[in-house]
Scaffold this motif. Sequence first.
Motif, short mmCIF file in Angstrom:
data_model
loop_
_atom_site.label_atom_id
_atom_site.label_comp_id
_atom_site.label_asym_id
_atom_site.label_seq_id
_atom_site.Cartn_x
_atom_site.Cartn_y
_atom_site.Cartn_z
N PHE A 4 -9.64 29.57 87.53
CA PHE A 4 -9.29 28.17 87.77
C PHE A 4 -9.66 27.30 86.57
O PHE A 4 -8.84 26.54 86.07
N CYS A 44 -3.20 24.26 93.90
CA CYS A 44 -4.37 24.62 94.73
C CYS A 44 -4.02 24.68 96.21
O CYS A 44 -4.68 25.41 96.96
N MET A 46 -5.94 30.96 92.85
CA MET A 46 -5.73 30.66 94.27
C MET A 46 -5.56 31.94 95.09
O MET A 46 -5.93 31.98 96.26
N TRP A 59 -9.03 32.90 95.64
CA TRP A 59 -9.60 32.00 96.65
C TRP A 59 -9.16 32.43 98.06
O TRP A 59 -9.98 32.43 98.99
#
Length: 182
Positions: A54, A70, A127, A130
């Motif tokens: 990121f 995001c 992402m 994530w």
Amino acid sequence: MKTGIDHFPPLLMMAVRFSFVAIILVWFVSPPTGRWGAVFLLSITMGTLHFGLFFGGMSGLESSVAAIVCQLGIVFSVLFARFLLGEVFGVRRTCGMVIAFGGVSLIAGTPEMASSIIHLLIVLASMVAWGLAAVQIRQLRDVSPMTLAAWIAVFSAPLFFIISAMLETLRTNLILLKSGLK
């Protein structure tokens, strides 16, 4: 965040950031006894991969574009929950995910976009990490969020120092020379 990236190499900035978090929090939480392996893997996914990618991607991307990309983290977490946990989602969620991907595709394909497509793809990869981390966190419900934050920082800080030394040494030396510290 963007200001820090403008002045420091992104991975070195993450190493310092995680070091501060680790030094402050580790004294106030209990160790994740019996969950060390899972917490370490989460530190790789969330700490090193997500934050590393990121912040690396942000170094060449407009903040507004990154904020939109995001939003795909939620889509990836739903997809990982489907494939790793067997969760089922209906037509409404599927339509929402298609619309989200379509919106990011429109932004990425805009010819006048000042941001680099490579940096956009790096943020997109962060992402994905994530989304996977969100599923890992669900499987660590018995570990408090503060404990996770502390131990992710403990494990991630040294990794970021090593990766930064390997990949960002030239930029760091230029910053030190410019500031008169070397």
